[in-house]
Scaffold this motif. Structure first.
Motif, PDB file in Angstrom:
ATOM      1  N   ARG A  26       0.848  -1.196   0.000  1.00 25.75           N
ATOM      2  CA  ARG A  26       0.000   0.000   0.000  1.00 25.75           C
ATOM      3  C   ARG A  26       0.884   1.247   0.000  1.00 25.75           C
ATOM      4  NH1 ARG A  26      -4.537  -2.210   4.036  1.00 25.75           N
ATOM      5  NH2 ARG A  26      -5.544  -3.537   2.493  1.00 25.75           N
ATOM      6  N   PRO A  27       0.554   2.219  -0.831  1.00 19.58           N
ATOM      7  CA  PRO A  27       1.400   3.422  -0.922  1.00 19.58           C
ATOM      8  C   PRO A  27       1.579   4.131   0.416  1.00 19.58           C
ATOM      9  CG  PRO A  27      -0.179   3.389  -2.717  1.00 19.58           C
ATOM     10  CD  PRO A  27      -0.543   2.256  -1.805  1.00 19.58           C
ATOM     11  N   TRP A  28       0.543   4.210   1.214  1.00 20.84           N
ATOM     12  CA  TRP A  28       0.676   4.889   2.506  1.00 20.84           C
ATOM     13  C   TRP A  28       1.648   4.155   3.417  1.00 20.84           C
ATOM     14  CZ3 TRP A  28      -0.414   2.337   6.962  1.00 20.84           C
ATOM     15  CH2 TRP A  28      -1.245   1.223   6.890  1.00 20.84           C
ATOM     16  N   PHE A  29       1.707   2.825   3.341  1.00 25.88           N
ATOM     17  CA  PHE A  29       2.634   2.070   4.177  1.00 25.88           C
ATOM     18  C   PHE A  29       4.076   2.335   3.753  1.00 25.88           C
ATOM     19  CE2 PHE A  29       5.050  -1.820   5.165  1.00 25.88           C
ATOM     20  CZ  PHE A  29       4.940  -1.782   6.547  1.00 25.88           C
ATOM     21  N   TRP A  31       5.275   5.072   2.363  1.00 27.73           N
ATOM     22  CA  TRP A  31       5.676   6.419   2.779  1.00 27.73           C
ATOM     23  C   TRP A  31       5.755   6.553   4.299  1.00 27.73           C
ATOM     24  CZ3 TRP A  31       8.161   8.868  -0.657  1.00 27.73           C
ATOM     25  CH2 TRP A  31       7.879   8.637  -2.003  1.00 27.73           C
ATOM     26  N   VAL A  32       4.893   5.865   5.022  1.00 26.31           N
ATOM     27  CA  VAL A  32       4.976   5.907   6.492  1.00 26.31           C
ATOM     28  C   VAL A  32       6.282   5.290   6.965  1.00 26.31           C
ATOM     29  CG1 VAL A  32       3.982   4.894   8.597  1.00 26.31           C
ATOM     30  CG2 VAL A  32       2.521   6.090   6.978  1.00 26.31           C
ATOM     31  N   THR A  33       6.703   4.184   6.358  1.00 27.71           N
ATOM     32  CA  THR A  33       7.958   3.554   6.777  1.00 27.71           C
ATOM     33  C   THR A  33       9.157   4.434   6.422  1.00 27.71           C
ATOM     34  OG1 THR A  33       8.045   2.255   4.734  1.00 27.71           O
ATOM     35  CG2 THR A  33       7.066   1.200   6.678  1.00 27.71           C
ATOM     36  N   TRP A  62      12.693  -0.356  -0.357  1.00 30.88           N
ATOM     37  CA  TRP A  62      11.551   0.055  -1.179  1.00 30.88           C
ATOM     38  C   TRP A  62      11.941   0.283  -2.631  1.00 30.88           C
ATOM     39  CZ3 TRP A  62       7.386  -1.747   0.291  1.00 30.88           C
ATOM     40  CH2 TRP A  62       6.993  -1.731   1.623  1.00 30.88           C
ATOM     41  N   ARG A  69       7.579   3.493  -7.386  1.00 29.42           N
ATOM     42  CA  ARG A  69       7.137   4.446  -6.369  1.00 29.42           C
ATOM     43  C   ARG A  69       8.297   5.172  -5.707  1.00 29.42           C
ATOM     44  NH1 ARG A  69       2.838   0.900  -4.195  1.00 29.42           N
ATOM     45  NH2 ARG A  69       1.088   1.685  -5.369  1.00 29.42           N
TER      46      ARG A  69
END
Length: 184
Positions: A26-29, A31-33, A62, A69
């Protein structure tokens, strides 16, 4: 990006016992990491040259697993943020992170065929080269030599690679909806 992990052979019935079907990250995961690794990089622990660079490890992870991404531009921006925070020579970490991302993109297809310990051995030269580049840039700018403990960081990063990979892939291993009749 769904992928099969484990042995390369699979039967017509589906993946073999050693393979794991991964869900898309998931894109939010992602960026959060990355932001969490940046925040950990900003924690004031003093000058400890042997500490592993968790942001570099997360970026490489990543870039290998989500190259569309997270790429060289993202690595450059995060490097500039680290340079500003550490009051380092502007571009020192940005250059090192950009080269890490470049070589990680070059290796990403091949790297995924290896097990996690083998990946750590493949990634070790990247971390060592980035550390050497940071050292050379600091020396050209008139810095003082950090000592032999500076060489421990790439070794610790490679040793922590399987753990980081396992942690960051954990959300992708779960089934989207639990169904007792689903074979995967």
């Amino acid at each position: 990006m769904n992928s099969l992990r484990g042995s390369r052979s699979s039967s017509a019935e589906g993946p073999s016992r050693g393979e794991v079907l991964l869900l898309a990250a998931r894109p939010w995961f992602v960026w959060v990491t990355l932001v969490a690794a940046l925040v950990l990089e900003f924690v004031p622990v003093g000058r400890r040259p042997w500490l592993p660079d968790l942001l570099a490890m997360t970026l490489v992870f990543w870039v290998v697993h989500q190259p569309r991404r997270v790429g060289i531009g993202v690595a450059f921006v995060f490097g500039l943020l680290v340079d500003a925070q550490h009051a380092a020579l502007l571009g020192e970490h940005a250059l090192a992170y950009s080269l890490l991302a470049f070589f990680a993109v070059m290796l990403h297809r091949r790297l995924l065929w290896f097990s996690l310990p083998q990946q750590a051995l493949q990634i070790l030269p990247l971390f060592a080269a980035a550390r050497l580049l940071e050292f050379l840039v600091a020396m050209m700018a008139g810095g003082s030599p950090p000592g032999l403990s500076y060489a421990l960081a790439p070794l610790l990063q490679a040793a922590l690679w399987p753990l980081l990979s396992w942690l960051l892939l954990a959300p992708q291993r779960r089934a989207p909806l639990h169904d007792e009749n689903r074979p995967l």
